[in-house]
Design a protein around this motif. Structure first.
Motif, PDB file in Angstrom:
ATOM      1  N   PHE A  41       0.855  -1.189   0.000  1.00  0.00           N
ATOM      2  CA  PHE A  41       0.000   0.000   0.000  1.00  0.00           C
ATOM      3  C   PHE A  41       0.894   1.243   0.000  1.00  0.00           C
ATOM      4  CE2 PHE A  41      -2.365  -3.433   1.771  1.00  0.00           C
ATOM      5  CZ  PHE A  41      -3.705  -3.205   1.513  1.00  0.00           C
ATOM      6  N   TYR A  42       0.530   2.262  -0.752  1.00  0.00           N
ATOM      7  CA  TYR A  42       1.343   3.473  -0.769  1.00  0.00           C
ATOM      8  C   TYR A  42       0.478   4.677  -1.176  1.00  0.00           C
ATOM      9  CZ  TYR A  42       1.774   1.589  -5.547  1.00  0.00           C
ATOM     10  OH  TYR A  42       1.514   1.038  -6.780  1.00  0.00           O
ATOM     11  N   ASP A  43       1.041   5.866  -0.958  1.00  0.00           N
ATOM     12  CA  ASP A  43       0.351   7.146  -1.225  1.00  0.00           C
ATOM     13  C   ASP A  43      -0.999   7.237  -0.510  1.00  0.00           C
ATOM     14  OD1 ASP A  43       2.477   7.752  -2.849  1.00  0.00           O
ATOM     15  OD2 ASP A  43       1.447   7.223  -4.718  1.00  0.00           O
ATOM     16  N   PRO A  44      -1.031   7.068   0.813  1.00  0.00           N
ATOM     17  CA  PRO A  44      -2.309   7.072   1.535  1.00  0.00           C
ATOM     18  C   PRO A  44      -2.869   8.477   1.751  1.00  0.00           C
ATOM     19  CG  PRO A  44      -0.519   6.877   3.093  1.00  0.00           C
ATOM     20  CD  PRO A  44       0.121   6.884   1.733  1.00  0.00           C
ATOM     21  N   GLN A  45      -4.202   8.545   1.817  1.00  0.00           N
ATOM     22  CA  GLN A  45      -4.914   9.778   2.174  1.00  0.00           C
ATOM     23  C   GLN A  45      -6.115   9.407   3.027  1.00  0.00           C
ATOM     24  OE1 GLN A  45      -5.686  11.221  -1.909  1.00  0.00           O
ATOM     25  NE2 GLN A  45      -4.474  13.029  -1.389  1.00  0.00           N
ATOM     26  N   ILE A  46      -6.311  10.119   4.130  1.00  0.00           N
ATOM     27  CA  ILE A  46      -7.464   9.863   4.986  1.00  0.00           C
ATOM     28  C   ILE A  46      -8.639  10.728   4.528  1.00  0.00           C
ATOM     29  CG2 ILE A  46      -8.388  10.041   7.321  1.00  0.00           C
ATOM     30  CD1 ILE A  46      -5.730   9.284   8.423  1.00  0.00           C
ATOM     31  N   LYS A  47      -9.784  10.076   4.291  1.00  0.00           N
ATOM     32  CA  LYS A  47     -10.987  10.765   3.821  1.00  0.00           C
ATOM     33  C   LYS A  47     -12.198  10.250   4.587  1.00  0.00           C
ATOM     34  CE  LYS A  47      -9.242  11.474  -0.913  1.00  0.00           C
ATOM     35  NZ  LYS A  47      -9.546  11.324  -2.346  1.00  0.00           N
ATOM     36  N   THR A  48     -13.309  10.943   4.444  1.00  0.00           N
ATOM     37  CA  THR A  48     -14.546  10.484   5.073  1.00  0.00           C
ATOM     38  C   THR A  48     -15.060   9.236   4.347  1.00  0.00           C
ATOM     39  OG1 THR A  48     -15.854  11.956   3.668  1.00  0.00           O
ATOM     40  CG2 THR A  48     -15.186  12.783   5.836  1.00  0.00           C
ATOM     41  N   PHE A  49     -15.825   8.435   5.065  1.00  0.00           N
ATOM     42  CA  PHE A  49     -16.274   7.160   4.521  1.00  0.00           C
ATOM     43  C   PHE A  49     -17.789   7.112   4.414  1.00  0.00           C
ATOM     44  CE2 PHE A  49     -17.805   2.824   5.700  1.00  0.00           C
ATOM     45  CZ  PHE A  49     -17.545   2.209   4.486  1.00  0.00           C
ATOM     46  N   ASP A  50     -18.275   6.726   3.233  1.00  0.00           N
ATOM     47  CA  ASP A  50     -19.685   6.456   2.987  1.00  0.00           C
ATOM     48  C   ASP A  50     -19.773   5.033   2.445  1.00  0.00           C
ATOM     49  OD1 ASP A  50     -22.255   6.170   2.123  1.00  0.00           O
ATOM     50  OD2 ASP A  50     -22.305   7.988   0.902  1.00  0.00           O
ATOM     51  N   PRO A  51     -20.400   4.110   3.163  1.00  0.00           N
ATOM     52  CA  PRO A  51     -20.395   2.705   2.739  1.00  0.00           C
ATOM     53  C   PRO A  51     -21.065   2.456   1.392  1.00  0.00           C
ATOM     54  CG  PRO A  51     -21.918   3.043   4.557  1.00  0.00           C
ATOM     55  CD  PRO A  51     -21.113   4.300   4.426  1.00  0.00           C
ATOM     56  N   ASP A  52     -21.905   3.364   0.959  1.00  0.00           N
ATOM     57  CA  ASP A  52     -22.608   3.161  -0.314  1.00  0.00           C
ATOM     58  C   ASP A  52     -22.033   4.007  -1.441  1.00  0.00           C
ATOM     59  OD1 ASP A  52     -24.473   1.279   0.710  1.00  0.00           O
ATOM     60  OD2 ASP A  52     -25.583   2.923   1.651  1.00  0.00           O
TER      61      ASP A  52
END
Length: 451
Positions: free
Chosen positions: A109-120
């Motif tokens: 895994f590389y170049d990570p970014q944390i974002k909000t999550f919507d399961p749909d």
């Protein structure tokens, strides 16, 4: 006459010694000085034989042949393939589970970014398709970094990760989401996951349709928020039942744990009452009852005034290390739940966990030390019988109805298929497939006969 000669000889010797007394004192003084110098030099140049000290440690490792790492005790509890609204999954397939774990180890895994999550939210997925791996516990970064090969210096600081999505973008790039339902966030990363190869392996496995079930609640803005998402086989699924020979717990097994858990064997005192066997020293206790061992450490290091880096490390690391160095695992145990200071493992047999409390392995931590350790001493050594006719378990519709009508969903942590163990007699046990539910840290059957 001979006596008189001896007396004169002795008298002459004394006279010579007295006459040369100063010379004799000088010689003795010189010898003492030389002896002092030799002893001083020996003390300064002394080196302990560390090889001798290391031998007991080496022997102890040889006594524990089944040492495991954190990676060895964590595997997905569900693996699913989504295509639009269609969900297919694999159930109870040991061979496929091993392939999934192996592929995860080889995925970068590389170049990570944390974002909000919507399961749909599947707008980035090509053809609305993705593979989802659900894990049995909410994992902090130091735990999932052991499972996933996280490369680079990006932000991998998301807590409570419990699943991973793999998908192909519309530009044919393979990406992943490391998802935290509790945090409503995800880490989006590029990945080397062999998506098409894994999808092919899934298609070759026995896939069954699944139905999703959301634990949805209203937030303070009166908006419906999905707190947790479960997946259940849509139709009735059939599993075999098994009977295993479980030999009586031998005295040598108890002795092995005594040697592993108590530092000073000479200080151990034993007693028995109410069918329990107790072994104690001035710091700890080992209690054996109904083929289960419970070890409690009463002398914990308070650590006052010390800054310990272990304060922020998951209890999982301490737990795995403790079992490795205290007589080993004794079976294929995998993580089933994890909290701040407690880790629980269950034995896996024939592709499903044995979720009865009899086969649970649990460790608790306090003040950065494992203070309680409980486990089964039973071993299923020989298959006695396998049911020719499989046993069918309840469908998704029945499970969902049960959850809605009988349980407070805010207390439900997990719902899984597993084996219930029961003793037929003193030396044979049966494993029967059932639905289990976990509330807090306890597993129990979801459906009970003759309620």
């Amino acid at each position: 006459m001979s006596g008189l000669n001896f007396f004169h000889s002795f008298k002459n010797v004394v006279k010579k010694i007295y006459k040369n007394r100063e010379n004799i004192k000088s010689v003795l003084l010189t010898v003492l000085i030389l002896l002092s110098l030799i002893l001083t030099w020996t003390l300064w140049t002394y080196k302990p034989n560390y090889g001798v000290l290391e031998n007991p440690r080496t022997l102890k490792q040889l006594e524990v042949p089944d040492v495991k790492t954190v990676t060895d005790v964590i595997q997905p509890s569900q693996i699913l393939k989504h295509t639009g609204d269609k969900i297919l999954g694999v159930v109870g397939n040991e061979k496929f589970e091993r392939k999934a774990v192996s592929q995860l180890k080889n995925t970068r895994f590389y170049d990570p970014q944390i974002k909000t999550f919507d399961p749909d939210d599947t707008r980035d997925f090509k053809n609305g398709e993705y593979i989802e791996m659900v894990f049995p516990a909410n994992m902090p970064p130091d735990v999932y970094s052991q499972i996933f090969n996280l490369s680079g210096n990006g932000n991998y600081s998301l807590d409570d990760v419990d699943r991973v999505y793999f998908y192909t973008t519309k530009t044919n790039e393979i990406r992943a989401w490391l998802v935290s339902y509790p945090k409503k966030q995800k880490i989006v990363a590029r990945t080397s996951f062999a998506y098409e190869d894994f999808k092919k392996a899934m298609n070759e496995a026995h896939l069954v349709p699944f139905t999703k079930f959301d634990d949805a609640r209203l937030n303070n803005k009166n908006e419906e928020v999905i707190n947790r998402r479960f997946y259940f086989p849509t139709e009735h699924v059939t599993f075999a039942s098994y009977s295993f020979y479980t030999p009586p717990v031998k005295d040598e097994t108890i002795e092995r744990y005594k040697k592993a858990l108590f530092k000073d064997q000479m200080s151990i005192k034993s007693s028995s009452r109410n069918s329990r066997e107790y072994y104690t020293d001035d710091k700890s206790e080992m209690d054996i009852f109904n083929n289960r061992l419970t070890y409690t450490n009463f002398a914990l290091d308070t650590g006052e005034g010390d800054v310990n880096v272990m304060d922020h490390k998951s209890v999982l690391f301490d737990s795995v290390n403790f079992v490795n160095t205290h007589a080993g695992w004794g079976g294929s145990y995998f993580l089933s739940s994890l909290s701040d200071n407690e880790a629980t493992f269950h034995l896996e047999m024939k592709g499903l966990p044995v979720l009865s409390p009899e086969m649970e392995l649990r460790l608790s931590r306090e003040n950065n030390e494992i203070n309680k350790y409980s486990r089964s001493l039973l071993k299923m050594t020989e298959l006695v019988n396998k049911s020719k006719k499989g046993q069918s378990i309840e469908s998704a519709k029945e499970v969902i109805s049960r959850l809605k009508n009988e349980y407070d969903l805010t207390l439900v942590e997990d719902v899984r298929i597993g084996y219930e163990m029961s003793q037929v007699n003193g030396q044979v046990c049966t494993l029967e497939p059932k639905w289990f539910i976990r509330e807090g840290d306890e597993w129990q059957p979801l459906f009970v006969k003759d309620e």
